[in-house]
Design a protein around this motif. Structure first.
Motif, short mmCIF file in Angstrom:
data_model
loop_
_atom_site.label_atom_id
_atom_site.label_comp_id
_atom_site.label_asym_id
_atom_site.label_seq_id
_atom_site.Cartn_x
_atom_site.Cartn_y
_atom_site.Cartn_z
N ASN A 48 0.83 -1.19 0.00
CA ASN A 48 0.00 0.00 0.00
C ASN A 48 0.87 1.25 0.00
O ASN A 48 2.10 1.18 0.04
N ASP A 108 -10.95 1.30 -2.04
CA ASP A 108 -11.50 2.36 -1.19
C ASP A 108 -13.03 2.38 -1.27
O ASP A 108 -13.62 2.22 -2.35
N GLN A 151 -13.74 5.63 3.22
CA GLN A 151 -13.20 4.64 4.13
C GLN A 151 -12.21 3.76 3.37
O GLN A 151 -12.36 3.52 2.17
N ARG A 152 -11.21 3.29 4.10
CA ARG A 152 -10.20 2.41 3.51
C ARG A 152 -9.87 1.31 4.53
O ARG A 152 -9.72 1.59 5.72
N LYS A 153 -9.77 0.11 4.03
CA LYS A 153 -9.32 -1.00 4.87
C LYS A 153 -7.80 -0.92 4.97
O LYS A 153 -7.08 -1.24 4.04
N GLU A 196 -4.24 -0.76 7.96
CA GLU A 196 -3.75 -0.92 9.32
C GLU A 196 -3.58 0.43 10.01
O GLU A 196 -3.77 0.54 11.22
N THR A 233 -8.00 6.28 6.94
CA THR A 233 -9.45 6.19 6.78
C THR A 233 -10.14 7.23 7.65
O THR A 233 -9.49 7.88 8.49
#
Length: 470
Positions: free
Chosen positions: A2, A158, A226-228, A230, A235
């Motif tokens: 990422n 996203d 929103q984003r998945k 860590e 997000t």
């Protein structure tokens, strides 16, 4: 991989110690002339002039490599409907950020009036940015192909409305301010109205509408993200709208110019930048055909935001005075810190938001360049401001450049120049960030914004304090 993993991949120059790296003979590092993407005779003339003006060989080599780096490596020229089109990548990411692209070419603005090549470049970028804004004013980064879907691995999943042509869709106030700054600077420098057509005018109408939408006076507005990931800074909370606010007239920003999520959505440096940009847009309205009514709308919003900043953006400085917060929520909660990315609290005079001798700014400046700022770092290699984007211990050269650009203190400027000169790890270029104790550990070997800003900083010193370069 990422985006955060890409950016935080620390690069070590073999097993050299920091002192060994500093002792190396600098290399210029420019591409061979035939490999340079764009050539400006005026820029080459400045390089030749500064080669004679800068007495320090290392500083001279850094300038010669950094100042033209945007032209040498990031420009992709073309045509759209028979008119110039300039796509400007950040360096190591094949995408155009509205912020970065504007800042990357900014140091060439003083030369544009007498250099046809630069005029074509600026015209093409102003037009490209207008088309990008019309694709999606909430996006921060765009692809060269307006019909393509994002190729950035960190953006593909996203949870937001991703449109063709958008590389990343993080809403940042400054993404719409920078194109205004660039357009205003170009018009002021040249008087050339060529790029200010119906497309550009429509984009500016969208900018004003978007700023008003993100005041969120009556509803939450249309933007969610929103984003998945860590990292929580990748997000937004509360189903993608961000943390709660009291509606006080300030403009909400989902993300900072670092592309990190805001803790409190009222980002004070970016709201300051919006005030400046709205006033610049109003000043351009007659010449560019936007009209008097549009200018008045811009001025009204600028006044509203400026009033709200003074009412809600100030916090005690601990010495009986006031200083600017970094973020607030309107309920009385405030975050104090600073981030190296611009707009920042440190950079407010650079952007024209405040006077450099303003007492509130002076108090703010002192606090951000101290241990009151959790992202101020000091070590064997130097001192400066970083940010959560890369993490602790990592100083951004950009903060040192901005310290110089907002200073009249010779000792302060000299100390900052020495750090910049000795932390390039022998590469001949500026980096995104370097370790406070070991500049051989750094991020982003190819970061054109930092290189351009270094060139701008040296030219600013040449005009203000040439003795510091001799």
């Amino acid at each position: 991989m990422n985006r955060r993993e890409l950016m935080t991949g620390l690069v070590a120059i073999g097993s050299l110690s920091a002192s060994a790296v500093r002792a190396q003979t600098p290399t210029i590092g420019r591409p061979a002339p035939a490999a340079r993407r764009y050539v400006s005779p005026a820029v080459e003339a400045v390089i030749a002039k500064m080669r004679r003006a800068i007495g320090d060989p290392k500083l001279s080599a850094l300038f010669e490599a950094c100042y033209p780096n945007t032209l040498d490596t990031t420009i992709e020229m073309g045509e759209v409907d028979g008119r110039p089109d300039a796509f400007v990548i950040t360096g190591d990411i094949e995408a155009l950020w509205l912020r970065d692209s504007s800042a990357q070419v900014w140091p060439y603005l003083p030369l544009v009036k007498n250099d046809k090549a630069l005029q074509i470049l600026f015209q093409g970028l102003i037009q490209r940015q207008a088309r990008c804004i019309l694709i999606d004013p909430y996006a921060n980064a765009f692809l060269k192909d307006p019909a393509a879907m994002t190729t950035l691995k960190w953006s593909i999943g996203d949870l937001t409305t991703m449109k063709p042509g958008v590389a990343e869709r993080k809403w940042e106030i400054d993404s719409l301010c920078y194109p205004i700054r660039l357009a205003h600077g170009y018009l002021t420098a040249t008087g050339d109205k060529t790029p200010f057509d119906d497309t550009w005018r429509q984009a500016m109408q969208v900018v004003l509408r978007t700023f008003r939408e993100q005041q969120r006076k009556t509803d939450t507005g249309p933007y969610v993200f929103q984003r998945k990931a860590e990292a929580p800074t990748e997000t937004l909370a509360l189903k993608g709208y961000g943390n709660p606010t009291k509606k006080i007239g300030l403009i909400h920003s989902g993300f900072r110019p670092s592309d990190d999520a805001c803790t409190y959505p009222f980002l004070i440096p970016s709201n300051h930048f919006a005030v400046v940009s709205l006033r610049q847009l109003a000043a351009m309205s007659e010449a560019t055909g936007l009209g008097a009514a549009f200018a008045q709308d811009c001025l009204a919003l600028a006044a509203e935001v400026d009033t709200a900043l003074k009412a809600h953006g100030l916090i005690p400085d601990g010495k009986g005075g006031k200083m600017w917060a970094y973020e607030v929520d309107g309920f009385g909660n405030a975050l104090f810190m600073d981030d190296a990315n611009v707009p920042s609290l440190l950079a407010l005079p650079y952007l024209g938001a405040v006077k450099g001798d303003d007492p509130v700014y002076r108090a703010t400046r002192a606090a951000v360049w101290s241990d009151r700022n959790p992202y101020f770092f000091k070590g064997a290699a130097g001192e400066g401001i970083g940010g959560p984007h890369e993490g602790l211990r990592l100083i951004w050269p950009m903060s040192l450049m901005m310290r110089i650009l907002t200073s009249h203190d010779d000792a302060e400027i000299h100390a900052s120049l020495q750090i910049l000169k000795t932390t390039d790890a022998g590469t001949g270029f500026m980096h995104e960030a370097f370790d406070q104790d070991n500049p051989a550990v750094f991020t982003r070997a190819w970061f054109a914004w930092a290189n351009s800003l270094f060139g701008e900083t040296i030219l600013d010193l040449y005009s203000r304090k040439p003795s510091l370069l001799a």
